[in-house]
Design a protein around this motif. Structure first.
Motif, PDB file in Angstrom:
ATOM      1  N   ILE A   1       0.840  -1.208   0.000  1.00  0.00           N
ATOM      2  CA  ILE A   1       0.000   0.000   0.000  1.00  0.00           C
ATOM      3  C   ILE A   1       0.872   1.254   0.000  1.00  0.00           C
ATOM      4  N   ARG A   2       1.953   1.217   0.760  1.00  0.00           N
ATOM      5  CA  ARG A   2       2.834   2.384   0.844  1.00  0.00           C
ATOM      6  C   ARG A   2       3.456   2.703  -0.506  1.00  0.00           C
ATOM      7  N   VAL A   3       3.938   1.673  -1.199  1.00  0.00           N
ATOM      8  CA  VAL A   3       4.590   1.883  -2.492  1.00  0.00           C
ATOM      9  C   VAL A   3       3.580   2.201  -3.585  1.00  0.00           C
ATOM     10  N   ASP A   4       2.580   1.354  -3.734  1.00  0.00           N
ATOM     11  CA  ASP A   4       1.654   1.480  -4.864  1.00  0.00           C
ATOM     12  C   ASP A   4       0.623   2.586  -4.698  1.00  0.00           C
ATOM     13  N   HIS A   5       0.392   3.017  -3.476  1.00  0.00           N
ATOM     14  CA  HIS A   5      -0.539   4.124  -3.270  1.00  0.00           C
ATOM     15  C   HIS A   5       0.163   5.386  -2.777  1.00  0.00           C
ATOM     16  N   ASP A   6       0.729   5.305  -1.577  1.00  0.00           N
ATOM     17  CA  ASP A   6       1.269   6.508  -0.932  1.00  0.00           C
ATOM     18  C   ASP A   6       2.386   7.165  -1.731  1.00  0.00           C
ATOM     19  N   TYR A   7       3.366   6.374  -2.176  1.00  0.00           N
ATOM     20  CA  TYR A   7       4.483   6.937  -2.933  1.00  0.00           C
ATOM     21  C   TYR A   7       3.999   7.536  -4.255  1.00  0.00           C
ATOM     22  N   VAL A   8       3.097   6.832  -4.903  1.00  0.00           N
ATOM     23  CA  VAL A   8       2.624   7.265  -6.219  1.00  0.00           C
ATOM     24  C   VAL A   8       1.806   8.554  -6.116  1.00  0.00           C
ATOM     25  N   VAL A   9       0.870   8.585  -5.184  1.00  0.00           N
ATOM     26  CA  VAL A   9       0.021   9.769  -5.040  1.00  0.00           C
ATOM     27  C   VAL A   9       0.842  10.976  -4.595  1.00  0.00           C
ATOM     28  N   LYS A  10       1.747  10.779  -3.644  1.00  0.00           N
ATOM     29  CA  LYS A  10       2.578  11.895  -3.183  1.00  0.00           C
ATOM     30  C   LYS A  10       3.450  12.417  -4.315  1.00  0.00           C
ATOM     31  N   SER A  11       3.998  11.536  -5.116  1.00  0.00           N
ATOM     32  CA  SER A  11       4.811  11.950  -6.265  1.00  0.00           C
ATOM     33  C   SER A  11       3.982  12.763  -7.247  1.00  0.00           C
ATOM     34  N   ALA A  12       2.756  12.319  -7.489  1.00  0.00           N
ATOM     35  CA  ALA A  12       1.869  13.039  -8.404  1.00  0.00           C
ATOM     36  C   ALA A  12       1.541  14.418  -7.848  1.00  0.00           C
ATOM     37  N   GLU A  13       1.319  14.522  -6.542  1.00  0.00           N
ATOM     38  CA  GLU A  13       1.035  15.815  -5.916  1.00  0.00           C
ATOM     39  C   GLU A  13       2.208  16.783  -6.104  1.00  0.00           C
ATOM     40  N   LEU A  14       3.412  16.291  -5.870  1.00  0.00           N
ATOM     41  CA  LEU A  14       4.602  17.134  -6.010  1.00  0.00           C
ATOM     42  C   LEU A  14       4.813  17.538  -7.470  1.00  0.00           C
ATOM     43  N   ALA A  15       4.544  16.605  -8.383  1.00  0.00           N
ATOM     44  CA  ALA A  15       4.699  16.900  -9.810  1.00  0.00           C
ATOM     45  C   ALA A  15       3.708  17.980 -10.240  1.00  0.00           C
ATOM     46  N   LYS A  16       2.461  17.843  -9.797  1.00  0.00           N
ATOM     47  CA  LYS A  16       1.439  18.833 -10.135  1.00  0.00           C
ATOM     48  C   LYS A  16       1.825  20.202  -9.589  1.00  0.00           C
ATOM     49  N   ALA A  17       2.296  20.238  -8.345  1.00  0.00           N
ATOM     50  CA  ALA A  17       2.711  21.499  -7.731  1.00  0.00           C
ATOM     51  C   ALA A  17       3.930  22.085  -8.440  1.00  0.00           C
ATOM     52  N   GLY A  18       4.733  21.197  -9.046  1.00  0.00           N
ATOM     53  CA  GLY A  18       5.947  21.634  -9.729  1.00  0.00           C
ATOM     54  C   GLY A  18       5.740  22.042 -11.170  1.00  0.00           C
ATOM     55  N   GLY A  19       4.487  22.036 -11.631  1.00  0.00           N
ATOM     56  CA  GLY A  19       4.197  22.505 -12.982  1.00  0.00           C
ATOM     57  C   GLY A  19       3.919  21.433 -14.015  1.00  0.00           C
ATOM     58  N   CYS A  20       3.912  20.173 -13.620  1.00  0.00           N
ATOM     59  CA  CYS A  20       3.629  19.085 -14.568  1.00  0.00           C
ATOM     60  C   CYS A  20       2.162  19.160 -14.994  1.00  0.00           C
ATOM     61  N   SER A  21       1.908  19.082 -16.292  1.00  0.00           N
ATOM     62  CA  SER A  21       0.539  19.211 -16.796  1.00  0.00           C
ATOM     63  C   SER A  21      -0.043  17.899 -17.325  1.00  0.00           C
ATOM     64  N   GLN A  22       0.828  16.927 -17.581  1.00  0.00           N
ATOM     65  CA  GLN A  22       0.374  15.660 -18.184  1.00  0.00           C
ATOM     66  C   GLN A  22       0.937  14.492 -17.385  1.00  0.00           C
ATOM     67  N   PHE A  23       0.056  13.585 -16.935  1.00  0.00           N
ATOM     68  CA  PHE A  23       0.495  12.462 -16.099  1.00  0.00           C
ATOM     69  C   PHE A  23      -0.019  11.155 -16.669  1.00  0.00           C
ATOM     70  N   HIS A  24       0.894  10.182 -16.796  1.00  0.00           N
ATOM     71  CA  HIS A  24       0.561   8.864 -17.334  1.00  0.00           C
ATOM     72  C   HIS A  24       0.821   7.804 -16.271  1.00  0.00           C
ATOM     73  N   LEU A  25      -0.194   7.050 -15.924  1.00  0.00           N
ATOM     74  CA  LEU A  25      -0.116   6.072 -14.842  1.00  0.00           C
ATOM     75  C   LEU A  25      -0.317   4.648 -15.347  1.00  0.00           C
ATOM     76  N   GLU A  26       0.648   3.793 -15.069  1.00  0.00           N
ATOM     77  CA  GLU A  26       0.466   2.367 -15.349  1.00  0.00           C
ATOM     78  C   GLU A  26      -0.297   1.758 -14.179  1.00  0.00           C
ATOM     79  N   SER A  27      -1.495   1.273 -14.443  1.00  0.00           N
ATOM     80  CA  SER A  27      -2.342   0.699 -13.402  1.00  0.00           C
ATOM     81  C   SER A  27      -2.494  -0.805 -13.659  1.00  0.00           C
ATOM     82  N   SER A  28      -3.689  -1.319 -13.597  1.00  0.00           N
ATOM     83  CA  SER A  28      -3.901  -2.748 -13.803  1.00  0.00           C
ATOM     84  C   SER A  28      -5.319  -3.028 -14.281  1.00  0.00           C
TER      85      SER A  28
END
Length: 235
Positions: free
Chosen positions: A102-129
């Motif tokens: 849960i920590r890796v597949d959820h927490d790390y991923v979501v936190k990374s996306a939050e930081l990317a969005k705050a850092g100006g990233c406009s396009q995000f591609h997620l490999e899910s299942s």
């Protein structure tokens, strides 16, 4: 399609965009990196992970950022200044246990996306299942579905979710039974595109889809759509 894709990619290159990849040491991330470098879609590619993947940090247009995923707020700078983000980060319950998964597949991923969005990233591609569903009674599918929803709530200008089925890839450490299963699924993958998919097809689809202009802000590509896009990109 091939001619149109070539034109789209050339137009995309002219924009001198930059990207980052999470999980470049994994199977999909590794092939995705090869695709992006081969097709020269970005002026700069940054690998964000626990360790350096290349000794020579001076490789053309490639940067490496080593972070502690338990303290991602301390590494916000690593996520700044990117136009596009790719996430292929993940583990399994068998390797990391329930809490670790849960920590890796959820927490790390979501936190990374939050930081990317705050850092100006406009396009995000997620490999899910395949089968991801935040209401699922199965932990793996529930976590994947929750991640999809949590990142969508961040409001990226464009958000693409990829839901591949069984990933076909040769692992040196695989057991004989796993090898036989992959061979069987591989032979069926073209006749039954919902059962499995080769890793390189997923990576090609993610790279190709980056330059396309979808009608909707958020999109979900199921296994069949990933397969069609990845195979057309190889022609």
């Amino acid at each position: 399609m091939a001619e149109d894709m070539a034109t789209l990619e050339e137009n995309f290159r002219r924009q001198n965009k930059s990207c980052f990849i999470l999980g470049a040491s994994g199977e999909t991330g590794r092939v995705l990196l090869q695709q992006l470098r081969q097709r020269k879609l970005f002026s700069k590619i940054t690998l964000i992970g626990r360790r350096r993947l290349f000794e020579d940090s001076a490789q053309e247009n490639l940067a490496q950022e080593v972070v502690d995923f338990e303290k991602l707020d301390d590494y916000a700078a690593a996520f700044q200044g990117h136009d596009v983000g790719y996430c292929c980060l993940g583990t399994t319950k068998a390797k990391a246990g329930t809490e670790g998964f849960i920590r890796v597949d959820h927490d790390y991923v979501v936190k990374s996306a939050e930081l990317a969005k705050a850092g100006g990233c406009s396009q995000f591609h997620l490999e899910s299942s395949k089968g991801a569903d935040k209401s699922s009674s199965f932990l793996y599918l529930k976590v994947k579905g929750q991640v999809e929803a949590d990142i969508e709530a961040l409001g990226f200008n464009r958000y693409s979710i990829y839901r591949p089925a069984v990933l076909l890839v040769d692992r040196q450490e695989s057991r004989p039974t796993e090898w036989l299963a992959r061979k069987f699924l591989s032979s069926c993958s073209f006749m039954f595109p919902t059962m499995s998919i080769p890793i390189d097809v997923v990576a090609r689809a993610m790279a190709s889809n980056t330059v396309l202009q979808p009608e909707q802000k958020s999109e979900i590509l199921e296994n069949k759509a990933i397969s069609a896009l990845g195979q057309s990109a190889a022609k």
